[in-house]
Design an enzyme around this catalytic site. Sequence first.
Site, PDB file in Angstrom:
ATOM      1  N   HIS A 269       0.848  -1.196   0.000  1.00 21.35           N
ATOM      2  CA  HIS A 269       0.000   0.000   0.000  1.00 21.35           C
ATOM      3  C   HIS A 269       0.877   1.237   0.000  1.00 21.35           C
ATOM      4  O   HIS A 269       2.089   1.146   0.148  1.00 21.35           O
ATOM      5  CB  HIS A 269      -0.995  -0.021   1.164  1.00 21.35           C
ATOM      6  CG  HIS A 269      -0.393   0.085   2.527  1.00 21.35           C
ATOM      7  ND1 HIS A 269       0.424  -0.885   3.078  1.00 21.35           N
ATOM      8  CD2 HIS A 269      -0.474   1.067   3.469  1.00 21.35           C
ATOM      9  CE1 HIS A 269       0.792  -0.520   4.294  1.00 21.35           C
ATOM     10  NE2 HIS A 269       0.265   0.655   4.555  1.00 21.35           N
TER      11      HIS A 269
ATOM     12  N   HIS B  52       1.444   3.925   1.907  1.00 25.07           N
ATOM     13  CA  HIS B  52       1.983   4.709   3.020  1.00 25.07           C
ATOM     14  C   HIS B  52       3.517   4.817   2.939  1.00 25.07           C
ATOM     15  O   HIS B  52       4.193   3.838   2.624  1.00 25.07           O
ATOM     16  CB  HIS B  52       1.556   4.093   4.363  1.00 25.07           C
ATOM     17  CG  HIS B  52       0.114   4.374   4.681  1.00 25.07           C
ATOM     18  ND1 HIS B  52      -0.613   3.625   5.582  1.00 25.07           N
ATOM     19  CD2 HIS B  52      -0.739   5.333   4.217  1.00 25.07           C
ATOM     20  CE1 HIS B  52      -1.849   4.116   5.657  1.00 25.07           C
ATOM     21  NE2 HIS B  52      -1.949   5.132   4.840  1.00 25.07           N
TER      22      HIS B  52
ATOM     23  N   ASP C 223       5.910   4.775   5.021  1.00 23.87           N
ATOM     24  CA  ASP C 223       6.763   3.834   5.758  1.00 23.87           C
ATOM     25  C   ASP C 223       6.790   2.446   5.082  1.00 23.87           C
ATOM     26  O   ASP C 223       7.449   1.526   5.574  1.00 23.87           O
ATOM     27  CB  ASP C 223       6.358   3.725   7.240  1.00 23.87           C
ATOM     28  CG  ASP C 223       4.973   3.152   7.451  1.00 23.87           C
ATOM     29  OD1 ASP C 223       4.052   3.515   6.696  1.00 23.87           O
ATOM     30  OD2 ASP C 223       4.796   2.324   8.370  1.00 23.87           O
ATOM     31  N   HIS C 224       6.111   2.319   3.947  1.00 19.91           N
ATOM     32  CA  HIS C 224       6.151   1.067   3.167  1.00 19.91           C
ATOM     33  C   HIS C 224       6.755   1.262   1.773  1.00 19.91           C
ATOM     34  O   HIS C 224       7.233   0.301   1.175  1.00 19.91           O
ATOM     35  CB  HIS C 224       4.745   0.461   3.053  1.00 19.91           C
ATOM     36  CG  HIS C 224       4.221   0.003   4.372  1.00 19.91           C
ATOM     37  ND1 HIS C 224       4.125  -1.321   4.730  1.00 19.91           N
ATOM     38  CD2 HIS C 224       3.810   0.711   5.458  1.00 19.91           C
ATOM     39  CE1 HIS C 224       3.671  -1.409   5.970  1.00 19.91           C
ATOM     40  NE2 HIS C 224       3.467  -0.194   6.438  1.00 19.91           N
TER      41      HIS C 224
ATOM     42  N   HIS D 151      -7.573  -0.544   5.300  1.00 17.26           N
ATOM     43  CA  HIS D 151      -6.519   0.314   5.860  1.00 17.26           C
ATOM     44  C   HIS D 151      -6.253   1.453   4.871  1.00 17.26           C
ATOM     45  O   HIS D 151      -6.208   2.618   5.253  1.00 17.26           O
ATOM     46  CB  HIS D 151      -5.268  -0.523   6.098  1.00 17.26           C
ATOM     47  CG  HIS D 151      -4.087   0.248   6.609  1.00 17.26           C
ATOM     48  ND1 HIS D 151      -4.045   0.818   7.862  1.00 17.26           N
ATOM     49  CD2 HIS D 151      -2.892   0.547   6.030  1.00 17.26           C
ATOM     50  CE1 HIS D 151      -2.880   1.427   8.027  1.00 17.26           C
ATOM     51  NE2 HIS D 151      -2.165   1.283   6.933  1.00 17.26           N
TER      52      HIS D 151
ATOM     53  N   ASP E 221      -0.248  -3.708   6.282  1.00 16.13           N
ATOM     54  CA  ASP E 221      -0.874  -3.182   7.498  1.00 16.13           C
ATOM     55  C   ASP E 221      -2.349  -3.573   7.601  1.00 16.13           C
ATOM     56  O   ASP E 221      -3.156  -2.825   8.162  1.00 16.13           O
ATOM     57  CB  ASP E 221      -0.772  -1.645   7.533  1.00 16.13           C
ATOM     58  CG  ASP E 221       0.647  -1.174   7.814  1.00 16.13           C
ATOM     59  OD1 ASP E 221       1.524  -2.011   8.082  1.00 16.13           O
ATOM     60  OD2 ASP E 221       0.867   0.052   7.757  1.00 16.13           O
TER      61      ASP E 221
ATOM     62  N   HIS F 179       4.637  -4.671  10.693  1.00 15.44           N
ATOM     63  CA  HIS F 179       5.151  -4.054  11.925  1.00 15.44           C
ATOM     64  C   HIS F 179       5.272  -5.075  13.060  1.00 15.44           C
ATOM     65  O   HIS F 179       4.510  -6.037  13.130  1.00 15.44           O
ATOM     66  CB  HIS F 179       4.195  -2.948  12.420  1.00 15.44           C
ATOM     67  CG  HIS F 179       4.132  -1.750  11.536  1.00 15.44           C
ATOM     68  ND1 HIS F 179       4.918  -0.642  11.733  1.00 15.44           N
ATOM     69  CD2 HIS F 179       3.374  -1.488  10.446  1.00 15.44           C
ATOM     70  CE1 HIS F 179       4.636   0.265  10.801  1.00 15.44           C
ATOM     71  NE2 HIS F 179       3.697  -0.229  10.009  1.00 15.44           N
TER      72      HIS F 179
HETATM   73 ZN   LIG Z   1      -0.059   1.708   6.496  1.00 18.84          ZN
END
Ligand SMILES: [Zn+2]
Length: 253
Positions: free
Chosen positions: A52, A54, A56-57, A110, A127, A165
Site C-alpha cells: 500500500h 503509506h 513507511d512502506h 486500511h 498493514d 510491523h
Molecule cells: Zn499503512
Amino acid sequence: MKIVPLKAFKDNYIWTLRNPTHAAVVDPGEAQPVLDYLAAERLQLAAILATHHHPDHVGGIAEILRSHPCPVYGPKNEPIPTLTNPVSEGDHVRIPELGAEFSVLDIPGHTRAHIAYYGLESLFCGDTLFACGCGRVFEGTPEQMYASLDKLLALPDQTKVYCGHEYTLANMQFAKAVEPANAALRAREKRDQALRDRGLPTLPSTLGDEKATNPFLRCREPAVVESANKYLGSRIGDPVSVFSAIRQWKNTF
Ligand SMILES: [Zn+2]
C-alpha cells in the site's frame, strides 16, 4: 530460498526473500537497510513488492531503484509513482530469479486499494492483518476491512503471516482485554514475550495462531461479541458491527 526481516524505522519490517544470488523486498519504507543488506550479501535485486502507498512502506523505493533497477509491483489504484507493474486481485507476480510466484489479493480498508501477496505458503499482508491485531481503517469502511480479513481467514491454517510491523506484544494487551479467558492467547503471549526478550521478531505467525488468538478474526466468538457489547453498552450480534466496535475500542485503548 529464505525470508529474512530487515528492520526499518522504529518497528517496521522489510521482508526480504533471498537465495544465494538474488533478492526481492516487500515494503521498503527506507532504502538504507536494503542497500546495506544487498551489498553485504552481494545480492542482485530482482523485484520490489509494495502492499500500500503509506510512506513507511514505499518511501525507500526511488532511492533503491537508482542503484538497483528492477520491476516494482504494487496496488493498481493507489498513488505510488515508482510502480512499474500495477496489480490487483487475480494477478500473479512471478519472480523467476527466486523461483517464486504470488497471487494478488485485494484487501481494502486500511487504505483504498491495499493488496496482499500470497504464495510459498506465505502471506505478505502489510498493514491489514497484524499478529494479534489489524490495521486502522483509514481510507476504507469497517465493512471493507472486515471482508478483507474474512478473505485472509479462508487461507490455510499453516500460512505464514508476514506483516509490516512488530506490534505483537502491544496488540496482545488489547486482545486480553477482549478475551480474558482465552488460554491460547496466554500461551502465545508467553512464547512471544520470550522471543522479544531475546531481541527476535515474533513474526511470521501462522494463520492458525491468528484464528485462535486475534480478536479481529474472532468476531463470531461469543466472548468477543460479549466484550463488544460491554464496550458499546448495547446489544449487537452481527460480526461487522462487532468488528467495528472492537476496532473503535482499540483506537482508544
Ligand atoms: Zn499503512
